[in-house]
Design an enzyme around this catalytic site. Structure first.
Site, PDB file in Angstrom:
ATOM      1  CD  GLU A 277     -54.774 -12.626-135.121  1.00  0.00           C
ATOM      2  OE1 GLU A 277     -55.278 -11.734-134.414  1.00  0.00           O
ATOM      3  OE2 GLU A 277     -53.977 -13.473-134.667  1.00  0.00           O
ATOM      4  CD1 TRP A 280     -56.671 -14.308-131.975  1.00  0.00           C
ATOM      5  CD2 TRP A 280     -57.339 -13.560-129.970  1.00  0.00           C
ATOM      6  NE1 TRP A 280     -55.782 -14.764-131.022  1.00  0.00           N
ATOM      7  CE2 TRP A 280     -56.162 -14.320-129.795  1.00  0.00           C
ATOM      8  CE3 TRP A 280     -57.949 -12.989-128.861  1.00  0.00           C
ATOM      9  CZ2 TRP A 280     -55.604 -14.515-128.534  1.00  0.00           C
ATOM     10  CZ3 TRP A 280     -57.386 -13.185-127.601  1.00  0.00           C
ATOM     11  CH2 TRP A 280     -56.228 -13.945-127.455  1.00  0.00           C
ATOM     12  CD1 TRP A 308     -58.265   1.789-112.405  1.00  0.00           C
ATOM     13  CD2 TRP A 308     -56.529   1.361-113.726  1.00  0.00           C
ATOM     14  NE1 TRP A 308     -58.371   0.486-112.842  1.00  0.00           N
ATOM     15  CE2 TRP A 308     -57.320   0.198-113.655  1.00  0.00           C
ATOM     16  CE3 TRP A 308     -55.369   1.324-114.511  1.00  0.00           C
ATOM     17  CZ2 TRP A 308     -57.010  -0.980-114.322  1.00  0.00           C
ATOM     18  CZ3 TRP A 308     -55.066   0.150-115.175  1.00  0.00           C
ATOM     19  CH2 TRP A 308     -55.875  -0.984-115.080  1.00  0.00           C
ATOM     20  CG  ASN A 344     -53.248  -6.440-133.036  1.00  0.00           C
ATOM     21  OD1 ASN A 344     -54.111  -6.073-132.248  1.00  0.00           O
ATOM     22  ND2 ASN A 344     -52.464  -7.483-132.778  1.00  0.00           N
ATOM     23  CD1 TRP A 362     -59.005  -1.249-117.648  1.00  0.00           C
ATOM     24  CD2 TRP A 362     -60.366  -1.200-119.421  1.00  0.00           C
ATOM     25  NE1 TRP A 362     -60.206  -1.806-117.269  1.00  0.00           N
ATOM     26  CE2 TRP A 362     -61.056  -1.802-118.344  1.00  0.00           C
ATOM     27  CE3 TRP A 362     -61.015  -1.078-120.645  1.00  0.00           C
ATOM     28  CZ2 TRP A 362     -62.368  -2.249-118.442  1.00  0.00           C
ATOM     29  CZ3 TRP A 362     -62.323  -1.531-120.755  1.00  0.00           C
ATOM     30  CH2 TRP A 362     -62.977  -2.099-119.655  1.00  0.00           C
ATOM     31  CD1 TRP A 385     -59.061  -0.421-125.800  1.00  0.00           C
ATOM     32  CD2 TRP A 385     -57.417   0.292-124.456  1.00  0.00           C
ATOM     33  NE1 TRP A 385     -58.435   0.621-126.428  1.00  0.00           N
ATOM     34  CE2 TRP A 385     -57.428   1.090-125.633  1.00  0.00           C
ATOM     35  CE3 TRP A 385     -56.467   0.564-123.477  1.00  0.00           C
ATOM     36  CZ2 TRP A 385     -56.512   2.135-125.835  1.00  0.00           C
ATOM     37  CZ3 TRP A 385     -55.560   1.604-123.671  1.00  0.00           C
ATOM     38  CH2 TRP A 385     -55.588   2.371-124.836  1.00  0.00           C
TER      39      TRP A 385
HETATM   40  P1  FAD Z   1     -56.043  -8.655-139.405  1.00  0.00           P
HETATM   41  O1  FAD Z   1     -54.775  -8.960-138.731  1.00  0.00           O
HETATM   42  O2  FAD Z   1     -56.064  -8.716-140.873  1.00  0.00           O
HETATM   43  O3  FAD Z   1     -57.124  -9.657-138.802  1.00  0.00           O
HETATM   44  C1  FAD Z   1     -58.327 -10.011-139.492  1.00  0.00           C
HETATM   45  C2  FAD Z   1     -59.533  -9.663-138.646  1.00  0.00           C
HETATM   46  O4  FAD Z   1     -59.535 -10.407-137.458  1.00  0.00           O
HETATM   47  C3  FAD Z   1     -59.609  -8.221-138.216  1.00  0.00           C
HETATM   48  O5  FAD Z   1     -60.156  -7.406-139.227  1.00  0.00           O
HETATM   49  C4  FAD Z   1     -60.475  -8.293-136.984  1.00  0.00           C
HETATM   50  O6  FAD Z   1     -61.842  -8.338-137.315  1.00  0.00           O
HETATM   51  C5  FAD Z   1     -60.084  -9.627-136.395  1.00  0.00           C
HETATM   52  N1  FAD Z   1     -59.063  -9.455-135.358  1.00  0.00           N
HETATM   53  C6  FAD Z   1     -57.721  -9.439-135.533  1.00  0.00           C
HETATM   54  N2  FAD Z   1     -57.101  -9.311-134.345  1.00  0.00           N
HETATM   55  C7  FAD Z   1     -58.062  -9.249-133.411  1.00  0.00           C
HETATM   56  C8  FAD Z   1     -58.050  -9.123-132.000  1.00  0.00           C
HETATM   57  N3  FAD Z   1     -56.907  -9.067-131.312  1.00  0.00           N
HETATM   58  N4  FAD Z   1     -59.224  -9.075-131.346  1.00  0.00           N
HETATM   59  C9  FAD Z   1     -60.401  -9.153-132.024  1.00  0.00           C
HETATM   60  N5  FAD Z   1     -60.471  -9.288-133.359  1.00  0.00           N
HETATM   61  C10 FAD Z   1     -59.319  -9.336-134.048  1.00  0.00           C
HETATM   62  N6  FAD Z   1     -60.426  -4.661-133.323  1.00  0.00           N
HETATM   63  C11 FAD Z   1     -61.598  -4.192-133.790  1.00  0.00           C
HETATM   64  O7  FAD Z   1     -62.131  -4.731-134.782  1.00  0.00           O
HETATM   65  N7  FAD Z   1     -62.207  -3.122-133.200  1.00  0.00           N
HETATM   66  C12 FAD Z   1     -61.665  -2.474-132.118  1.00  0.00           C
HETATM   67  O8  FAD Z   1     -62.258  -1.523-131.610  1.00  0.00           O
HETATM   68  C13 FAD Z   1     -60.413  -2.933-131.639  1.00  0.00           C
HETATM   69  N8  FAD Z   1     -59.785  -2.295-130.609  1.00  0.00           N
HETATM   70  C14 FAD Z   1     -58.577  -2.759-130.154  1.00  0.00           C
HETATM   71  C15 FAD Z   1     -57.961  -2.110-129.072  1.00  0.00           C
HETATM   72  C16 FAD Z   1     -56.734  -2.549-128.596  1.00  0.00           C
HETATM   73  C17 FAD Z   1     -56.085  -1.844-127.428  1.00  0.00           C
HETATM   74  C18 FAD Z   1     -56.123  -3.672-129.190  1.00  0.00           C
HETATM   75  C19 FAD Z   1     -54.792  -4.161-128.690  1.00  0.00           C
HETATM   76  C20 FAD Z   1     -56.723  -4.329-130.250  1.00  0.00           C
HETATM   77  C21 FAD Z   1     -57.960  -3.884-130.750  1.00  0.00           C
HETATM   78  N9  FAD Z   1     -58.593  -4.525-131.840  1.00  0.00           N
HETATM   79  C22 FAD Z   1     -59.811  -4.068-132.279  1.00  0.00           C
HETATM   80  C23 FAD Z   1     -58.042  -5.763-132.424  1.00  0.00           C
HETATM   81  C24 FAD Z   1     -57.089  -5.578-133.608  1.00  0.00           C
HETATM   82  O9  FAD Z   1     -56.121  -4.614-133.316  1.00  0.00           O
HETATM   83  C25 FAD Z   1     -57.794  -5.180-134.896  1.00  0.00           C
HETATM   84  O10 FAD Z   1     -58.892  -6.032-135.147  1.00  0.00           O
HETATM   85  C26 FAD Z   1     -56.845  -5.265-136.089  1.00  0.00           C
HETATM   86  O11 FAD Z   1     -55.735  -4.441-135.891  1.00  0.00           O
HETATM   87  C27 FAD Z   1     -57.562  -4.858-137.344  1.00  0.00           C
HETATM   88  O12 FAD Z   1     -56.678  -4.846-138.424  1.00  0.00           O
HETATM   89  P2  FAD Z   1     -56.810  -5.879-139.600  1.00  0.00           P
HETATM   90  O13 FAD Z   1     -58.203  -5.877-140.114  1.00  0.00           O
HETATM   91  O14 FAD Z   1     -55.743  -5.578-140.577  1.00  0.00           O
HETATM   92  O15 FAD Z   1     -56.534  -7.248-138.866  1.00  0.00           O
END
Ligand code: FAD
Length: 480
Positions: A277, A280, A308, A344, A362, A385
């Site tokens: 992640e 990602w 849209w 997420n 979006w 998004w």
């Molecule tokens: P964990 O699951 O603990 O993951 C660890 C770290 O990995 C996160 O803190 C984050 O930095 C990174 N990460 C995890 N998943 C993703 C992902 N899919 N894409 C990019 N990085 C990821 N993340 C943001 O940091 N900022 C945003 O503005 C943002 N907007 C989002 C909008 C949408 C519509 C979606 C579907 C996802 C978005 N995310 C965003 C990605 C993701 O949802 C969050 O990073 C995650 O929920 C953060 O929670 P966590 O720290 O517990 O993640």
């Protein structure tokens, strides 16, 4: 030598390469310059500003404990740095790099200007494991699919070297005057963010505490629990990572330690999955760097012509404030408003409802997230998004329309998440809580639920709107 250490989104003392270099070179003048307009259309939103306020306060205290104060200024970055150089006689300016297109352009200009006037400048990497230009396909082009991108990153070797925070920082005999944190006006006028403090401790200490807690308690089960909004199964490190209160090298190093500590295949799977992640996050920055227009335009050009829908005020408001009548969506949107964060799994679900079932652009959702998320991040938000809307890199196919009822029953099986955020439905049995419109009248009555009364009926027919979205897919497929 005297150094201006320009803090930006690297608000930490551990693993901060610009700080480490400044210390080697002599006296350090730590500076933060508030210049939101330089971020163009994507200046930080309300929730981010709330976080920033508390993060700067924490950084200020951490610096003071080591012998130097943080100088806060506001105004154009270049002119402010030049003024500080005049006032202090600093010979060099150091900072850690940012990767958003508007900021790359700004920083490149500043570097040139300062060099032209004989000031030494150098920038460093504090924010990423792999800077976007260091990972490329065999033919030199950027990756658009995550799995090969991450495989290439792993092949390069994930960096885990972390510089410890210094015990003392030598400042000059006299610091230049600064403004107060309060004068930046970062906190919201209305106390909408009051609930944020219960969940968050912005700043480096909060980041390190959260990382340690997650590594001790949750990472081993992460692979299984990361999809469950009803559990504390993910790291919630996203705002800390965004503001650079912790860096990805520190997360990777913690993964390595956790692997040595936790035996067992499942635990290792959890740790690898967490690191993926973080991968990602790297991928999101990779994409925004190589495709800088994607914060505003779909990566897949076929989507430029998609008609849209412009949502009416009432429908948009219902989505924003969690009054759609679709329980999982409402829970998620209310959690976002109350805490500045959303899990997420439910981010994907609310985004799918907005873009597919309601047919909105979006960017309508991305903008709302931008203002309300404490982890609002241009790379992550754009990827999230566009991925959900189906128009981005490695995107969920457009025809994948999340069903919030089935998703709820799978990932919040007892309805605990709903009970927390949609108290109107709390007394419904798990069987109906994700689909109250199917509950017999007697059950609704016993639970105190009045559909169309104290809880709305769904604002959209999920099955019919899904069918329409699929028709739209046929249109997109035919567009070049
Ligand atoms: P964990 O699951 O603990 O993951 C660890 C770290 O990995 C996160 O803190 C984050 O930095 C990174 N990460 C995890 N998943 C993703 C992902 N899919 N894409 C990019 N990085 C990821 N993340 C943001 O940091 N900022 C945003 O503005 C943002 N907007 C989002 C909008 C949408 C519509 C979606 C579907 C996802 C978005 N995310 C965003 C990605 C993701 O949802 C969050 O990073 C995650 O929920 C953060 O929670 P966590 O720290 O517990 O993640």
């Amino acid at each position: 030598m005297k150094t201006l250490l320009w803090f930006r989104r690297d608000l930490r003392l551990t693993d901060n390469p610009a700080l480490a270099r400044a210390l080697e070179d002599g006296e350090v003048i730590p500076v933060y310059i508030h210049a939101p307009e330089e971020e163009g259309d994507w200046a930080p939103g309300g929730a981010s500003l709330w976080w920033l306020h508390h993060s700067l306060a924490a950084l200020g205290e951490d610096l003071r404990a080591r012998g130097v104060d943080l100088v806060i200024r506001q105004g154009a970055s270049l002119e402010t740095l030049q003024a500080l150089i005049r006032e202090t006689g600093a010979q060099q300016v150091l900072w850690n790099r940012l990767y958003e297109p508007a900021l790359i352009a700004r920083d490149t200009g500043i570097k040139q200007q300062l060099r032209d006037q004989g000031i030494r400048t150098q920038s460093f990497n504090a924010a990423l494991l792999f800077e976007p230009w260091t990972v490329a396909k065999q033919d030199g082009t950027p990756y658009k699919v995550f799995t090969p991108f991450w495989k290439a990153c792993l092949g390069l070797g994930v960096p885990v070297d972390v510089t410890p925070a210094p015990e003392r920082i030598q400042g000059p005999a006299q610091l230049p005057p600064g403004e107060t944190l309060k004068s930046l006006g970062l906190l919201p006028d209305i106390d909408w963010a009051a609930g944020f403090t219960e969940l968050w401790q912005p700043g480096e200490a909060g980041a390190l505490a959260r990382l340690a807690e997650f590594m001790d308690e949750a990472v081993a089960d992460y692979d299984e629990m990361r999809n469950r909004p009803d559990r504390d199964g993910s790291s919630r490190l996203s705002p800390y990572l965004h503001f650079g209160e912790i860096g990805p090298r520190q997360a990777a190093a913690a993964c390595q330690v956790a692997k040595d500590r936790h035996g067992g295949k499942a635990a290792h799977q959890g740790i690898d999955s967490f690191l993926r992640e973080i991968g990602w996050r790297e991928f999101a920055h990779h994409l925004l760097y190589h495709f800088p227009r994607t914060s505003d335009e779909p990566l897949d050009p076929r989507f430029r012509k998609l008609p849209w829908r412009e949502l009416d005020e009432e429908t948009l408001r219902a989505w924003q404030r969690g009054r759609t009548g679709i329980p999982l969506v409402d829970a998620a949107m209310r959690a976002l408003w109350a805490t500045g964060w959303m899990h997420n799994r439910v981010r994907m679900i609310v985004a799918s409802l907005l873009t597919k079932n309601l047919g909105a652009h979006w960017l309508t959702g991305a903008r709302w997230f931008w203002d309300t998320l404490v982890d609002a991040d241009l790379a992550g938000n754009t990827l999230g998004w566009q991925w959900t809307a189906g128009c981005g890199a490695d995107a969920a196919p457009y025809f994948r329309v999340f069903n919030p009822v089935l998703q709820g029953e799978r990932f919040d099986p007892n309805g605990d998440y709903l009970r927390q955020w949609v108290p109107e439905l709390a007394k419904l049995p798990a069987k109906y809580i994700h689909r109250p419109w199917e509950a017999p009248e007697a059950i609704l009555k016993a639970a105190g639920v009045r559909l169309g009364g104290n809880y709305p009926r769904p604002i959209v027919d999920l099955a019919e709107s899904r069918r329409q979205a699929l028709e739209m897919w046929e249109v997109i497929k035919g567009t070049k």
